[in-house]
Design a protein around this motif. Structure first.
Motif, mmCIF file in Angstrom:
data_model
loop_
_atom_site.group_PDB
_atom_site.id
_atom_site.type_symbol
_atom_site.label_atom_id
_atom_site.label_comp_id
_atom_site.label_asym_id
_atom_site.label_seq_id
_atom_site.Cartn_x
_atom_site.Cartn_y
_atom_site.Cartn_z
ATOM 1 N N MET A 1 38.450 49.350 42.672
ATOM 2 C CA MET A 1 36.948 49.814 42.059
ATOM 3 C C MET A 1 37.217 51.286 42.124
ATOM 4 S SD MET A 1 33.029 49.277 43.449
ATOM 5 C CE MET A 1 33.483 50.475 44.981
ATOM 6 N N LEU A 2 36.887 51.781 41.083
ATOM 7 C CA LEU A 2 36.892 53.099 40.825
ATOM 8 C C LEU A 2 35.561 53.886 41.233
ATOM 9 C CD1 LEU A 2 37.816 53.434 37.017
ATOM 10 C CD2 LEU A 2 39.246 53.917 39.003
ATOM 11 N N GLU A 3 35.861 54.911 42.075
ATOM 12 C CA GLU A 3 34.698 55.873 42.704
ATOM 13 C C GLU A 3 34.666 57.247 42.189
ATOM 14 O OE1 GLU A 3 33.994 55.515 47.015
ATOM 15 O OE2 GLU A 3 35.638 53.721 47.000
ATOM 16 N N ASP A 70 39.622 43.705 38.805
ATOM 17 C CA ASP A 70 40.276 43.688 39.996
ATOM 18 C C ASP A 70 39.885 42.033 40.731
ATOM 19 O OD1 ASP A 70 41.769 44.738 42.383
ATOM 20 O OD2 ASP A 70 39.813 44.201 43.406
ATOM 21 N N LEU A 71 38.575 41.798 40.590
ATOM 22 C CA LEU A 71 38.169 40.502 40.975
ATOM 23 C C LEU A 71 38.792 39.262 40.368
ATOM 24 C CD1 LEU A 71 34.637 39.456 42.019
ATOM 25 C CD2 LEU A 71 35.778 38.006 40.359
ATOM 26 N N ALA A 76 42.600 34.755 40.180
ATOM 27 C CA ALA A 76 43.472 34.058 39.137
ATOM 28 C C ALA A 76 44.884 33.523 39.834
ATOM 29 C CB ALA A 76 44.287 35.017 37.968
ATOM 30 N N ASP A 77 44.985 32.157 39.426
ATOM 31 C CA ASP A 77 46.236 31.546 40.053
ATOM 32 C C ASP A 77 47.356 31.916 39.031
ATOM 33 O OD1 ASP A 77 48.232 29.943 40.867
ATOM 34 O OD2 ASP A 77 47.211 28.047 40.598
#
Length: 217
Positions: A1-3, A70-71, A76-77
């Motif tokens: 995640m970008l911050e 990212d999630l 993902a497989d």
């Protein structure tokens, strides 16, 4: 995640709630209609906390899209791709699996697809970052998912694998550009709406894999 503000201490639980709320509201309403106050309310934090953590609505959107990518990547497989027999089989498997993931993560997929179509309404300062996120994702996917399939395929003598990988990357970049154009015209599209683009990819891979010249009699 970008911050935007990485040096500011952040409560991980509040960040998680903000991300969950932002995914849902951005996916349902789009960037322009989504309200930061509503995101904060649903996350059970103050609007000030959202701005303190992410700076503004635009950078919150950027962080949310990065979070979604990212999630979905972590969930993902990848064996669905890497265990394919050939490139055509890989594309067919990928389409079916992505539809399955879409049903499991509807808001995440909706937002990820919307981020293409909404590019022209986003603040100018975050547009390059959104484009770079997806360009990097496309390039990484090709390297990670296609190489194992290529390694199992029997290439004819004289084929330079590096050149072949370069051609696949070029096709991937073209897909990225086609998807952007499609999403600008169809901002509410779902994964299955990309079937014409997928069919085009399959046709391109088939020509790349089997050639285009008819066998001489």
């Amino acid at each position: 995640m970008l911050e935007l503000n990485p040096d500011i201490p952040k409560d991980p639980e509040k960040v998680a709630r903000i991300m969950a709320s932002a995914v849902k509201i951005f996916a349902q309403h789009g960037y322009l209609q989504a309200k930061t106050a509503e995101i904060a309310k649903n996350a059970e934090v103050s609007k000030g906390i959202v701005f303190r953590y992410f700076g503004d609505k635009g950078h919150l959107y950027l962080a949310t899209v990065a979070y979604v990518i990212d999630l979905l990547t972590k969930r993902a497989d990848f064996s669905v791709w890497t265990e394919a027999r050939d490139l055509g089989d890989m594309i067919e498997r990928a389409v079916r699996y992505k539809i399955q993931l879409q049903l499991e993560y509807p808001d995440e997929f909706r937002l990820s697809v919307q981020s293409f179509g909404e590019m022209n309404v986003l603040p100018e300062e975050i547009r390059p970052a959104i484009g770079e996120l997806w360009q990097k994702q496309t390039t990484t996917s090709i390297a990670t998912l296609e190489k194992p399939v290529l390694a199992r395929m029997k290439l004819r003598p004289g084929v330079d694998k590096a050149v072949l990988e370069k051609l696949l990357t070029a096709i991937g970049n073209a897909v990225f550009a086609d998807a952007q154009v499609f999403m600008k015209a169809h901002p509410d599209a779902k994964i299955e709406d990309f079937e014409p683009i997928i069919s085009q990819i399959q046709a391109e891979y088939d020509i790349l894999e089997h050639g285009f010249e008819a066998e001489s009699v």
